[in-house]
Design a protein around this motif. Structure first.
Motif, short mmCIF file in Angstrom:
data_model
loop_
_atom_site.label_atom_id
_atom_site.label_comp_id
_atom_site.label_asym_id
_atom_site.label_seq_id
_atom_site.Cartn_x
_atom_site.Cartn_y
_atom_site.Cartn_z
N ASP A 90 12.93 6.47 5.36
CA ASP A 90 11.81 7.40 5.49
C ASP A 90 10.49 6.66 5.72
OD1 ASP A 90 10.18 9.58 5.53
OD2 ASP A 90 11.03 10.51 3.73
N PRO A 91 10.34 6.02 6.88
CA PRO A 91 9.12 5.26 7.15
C PRO A 91 7.85 6.11 7.14
CG PRO A 91 10.46 5.49 9.13
CD PRO A 91 11.30 5.96 7.99
N VAL A 92 7.96 7.39 7.46
CA VAL A 92 6.77 8.25 7.44
C VAL A 92 6.25 8.40 6.02
CG1 VAL A 92 5.88 10.57 7.89
CG2 VAL A 92 7.45 9.50 9.52
N LEU A 93 7.16 8.68 5.08
CA LEU A 93 6.74 8.81 3.69
C LEU A 93 6.24 7.48 3.13
CD1 LEU A 93 6.53 10.87 1.41
CD2 LEU A 93 8.82 10.20 0.67
N THR A 94 6.90 6.39 3.52
CA THR A 94 6.45 5.06 3.10
C THR A 94 5.03 4.81 3.59
OG1 THR A 94 8.68 4.14 3.04
CG2 THR A 94 6.88 2.59 3.32
N GLY A 95 4.76 5.18 4.84
CA GLY A 95 3.42 5.01 5.38
C GLY A 95 2.39 5.85 4.65
N ASP A 96 2.79 7.04 4.25
CA ASP A 96 1.85 7.92 3.54
C ASP A 96 1.52 7.38 2.16
OD1 ASP A 96 0.19 10.06 3.42
OD2 ASP A 96 1.74 11.59 3.53
N PHE A 97 2.56 6.98 1.39
CA PHE A 97 2.34 6.50 0.02
C PHE A 97 1.70 5.11 -0.01
CE2 PHE A 97 5.35 9.76 -1.55
CZ PHE A 97 4.63 10.18 -2.66
N ALA A 150 2.81 -0.52 6.38
CA ALA A 150 1.97 0.39 5.60
C ALA A 150 1.03 -0.38 4.68
CB ALA A 150 2.86 1.33 4.78
N LYS A 151 1.54 -1.44 4.07
CA LYS A 151 0.69 -2.27 3.21
C LYS A 151 -0.43 -2.92 4.02
CE LYS A 151 2.25 -2.28 -1.11
NZ LYS A 151 1.40 -2.06 -2.29
N LEU A 152 -0.15 -3.28 5.26
CA LEU A 152 -1.17 -3.89 6.10
C LEU A 152 -2.25 -2.88 6.46
CD1 LEU A 152 -2.28 -6.27 7.62
CD2 LEU A 152 -0.72 -5.74 9.52
N PHE A 153 -1.87 -1.64 6.72
CA PHE A 153 -2.87 -0.60 6.96
C PHE A 153 -3.79 -0.48 5.75
CE2 PHE A 153 -4.28 3.74 6.19
CZ PHE A 153 -4.95 4.04 7.38
N ALA A 154 -3.20 -0.41 4.55
CA ALA A 154 -4.00 -0.30 3.33
C ALA A 154 -4.91 -1.51 3.16
CB ALA A 154 -3.08 -0.15 2.12
N HIS A 155 -4.37 -2.69 3.45
CA HIS A 155 -5.13 -3.92 3.36
C HIS A 155 -6.36 -3.87 4.27
CE1 HIS A 155 -5.53 -8.26 2.54
NE2 HIS A 155 -5.79 -8.42 3.83
N GLY A 156 -6.14 -3.36 5.48
CA GLY A 156 -7.25 -3.23 6.41
C GLY A 156 -8.29 -2.22 5.96
N MET A 157 -7.85 -1.15 5.32
CA MET A 157 -8.79 -0.15 4.83
C MET A 157 -9.64 -0.70 3.69
SD MET A 157 -8.54 2.45 6.76
CE MET A 157 -9.45 3.71 5.85
N VAL A 158 -9.05 -1.55 2.86
CA VAL A 158 -9.82 -2.18 1.79
C VAL A 158 -10.97 -2.99 2.38
CG1 VAL A 158 -9.73 -3.98 0.00
CG2 VAL A 158 -7.95 -2.22 0.09
#
Length: 318
Positions: A90-97, A150-158
């Motif tokens: 479920d990559p979509v849910l992983t991306g969301d969480f 997904a973690k990289l997206f979050a890292h970039g948002m930080v």
């Protein structure tokens, strides 16, 4: 009294961070996802000392309410879909969480509690197919699974919220960190549990994949100390948190079995179907920045970590 909000407080990392903060006089608020009410064994001994709330990181309005109600000075995001079995499920849910949820938290901080300090649990999985070893804050990210992406997206948002909105936001790029509280589906805990069962006579073998796979393994409580130090620093930044040492699954087995007087070669079976593709370079972190700026150093050597885990699983079977 300083106040802290920990998401994923009932996980391995959350329980150690809660202990650390309580010992330092914090009021601790923990967010658990809905339906996790029975999975609190790691924090049962803390329940009378912390405030627990349930909810979803997908609910931005809830996050705002929690921050408004408790007004935390520090916020640590440890919640994630982290099981190795879920890397491609479920990559979509992983991306969301693991990704979008962090943007929701940061936006809630910006609009509700702009003075709060935030620390995101980033991951060495962001390096993925890394082009160099060891990996540092300057190493290019090349994630190869939805979790790392997904973690990289979050890292970039930080970084974005830090640079564009002035939020005191840090990312802790955590390499593998283990403890007796690690989930049973992770290879380190599979090994320590199997050693205990074999020693007690309730199992006769352990089946694993690639014994030569290497990782940089540290002690989870040490890594939570690093995250706390980040939010005590004068300025916000991102840091690799690792030991700087690499060890193979084979080494982990050898130390674990030897601790109870056994030879791993007599009990470990290799399942060729469970082997993963070999990595081009070893996954090993360079913690020199955290050492220089934060004064952080791991306190539990690899061999001691393995023995601590085995001893805990032996005690659980007694």
């Amino acid at each position: 009294m300083p106040r802290a909000l920990i998401t994923g407080i009932n996980g391995q990392d959350g329980s150690y961070l809660a202990e650390l903060l309580l010992d330092r006089g914090y009021r601790v608020v923990g967010l658990m996802r809905e339906g996790a009410g029975e999975r609190t064994s790691r924090i049962d001994h803390l329940k009378t000392r912390i405030d627990l709330v349930t909810g979803s990181l997908l609910d931005e309005a809830l996050l705002r309410r929690i921050i408004e109600d408790y007004r935390p000075d520090e916020i640590y995001n440890l919640a994630a879909r982290a099981s190795s079995r879920q890397l491609f499920v479920d990559p979509v849910l992983t991306g969301d969480f693991n990704g979008l949820a962090v943007a929701r938290i940061l936006e809630a901080i910006r609009t509700v509690r702009p003075g709060a300090r935030f620390c995101q649990a980033s991951s060495s999985e962001m390096f993925g197919d890394a082009g160099e070893a060891p990996q540092s804050e300057a190493t290019a990210f090349r994630p190869i699974n939805p979790y790392g992406v997904a973690k990289l997206f979050a890292h970039g948002m930080v970084r974005s919220y830090r640079e564009h909105f002035g939020v005191f936001a840090c990312s802790s790029i955590l390499f593998n960190h283990e403890s007796p509280r690690r989930g049973p589906d992770f290879v380190t805990r599979k090994i320590s549990m199997a050693v205990a069962r074999i020693k007690k006579g309730s199992a006769s073998s352990l089946e694993l994949g690639d014994l030569d796979a290497v990782r940089d393994w540290g002690y989870a409580a040490d890594y939570m100390h690093a995250m706390w130090l980040m939010l005590q620093a004068e300025s916000a930044d991102d840091y690799v948190v690792a030991t700087g040492e690499s060890h193979s699954v084979r080494e982990f087995c050898a130390v674990a079995f030897a601790h109870v007087g056994l030879d791993y070669r007599d009990y470990v079976r290799v399942d060729p179907g469970a082997r993963r593709a070999a990595e081009r370079v070893p996954r090993i972190g360079d913690p020199s920045k955290a050492r220089k700026i934060l004064g952080w150093r791991p306190t539990v050597p690899f061999e001691d970590l393995v023995r601590i885990m085995v001893d805990a699983d032996l005690a659980a079977l007694s």
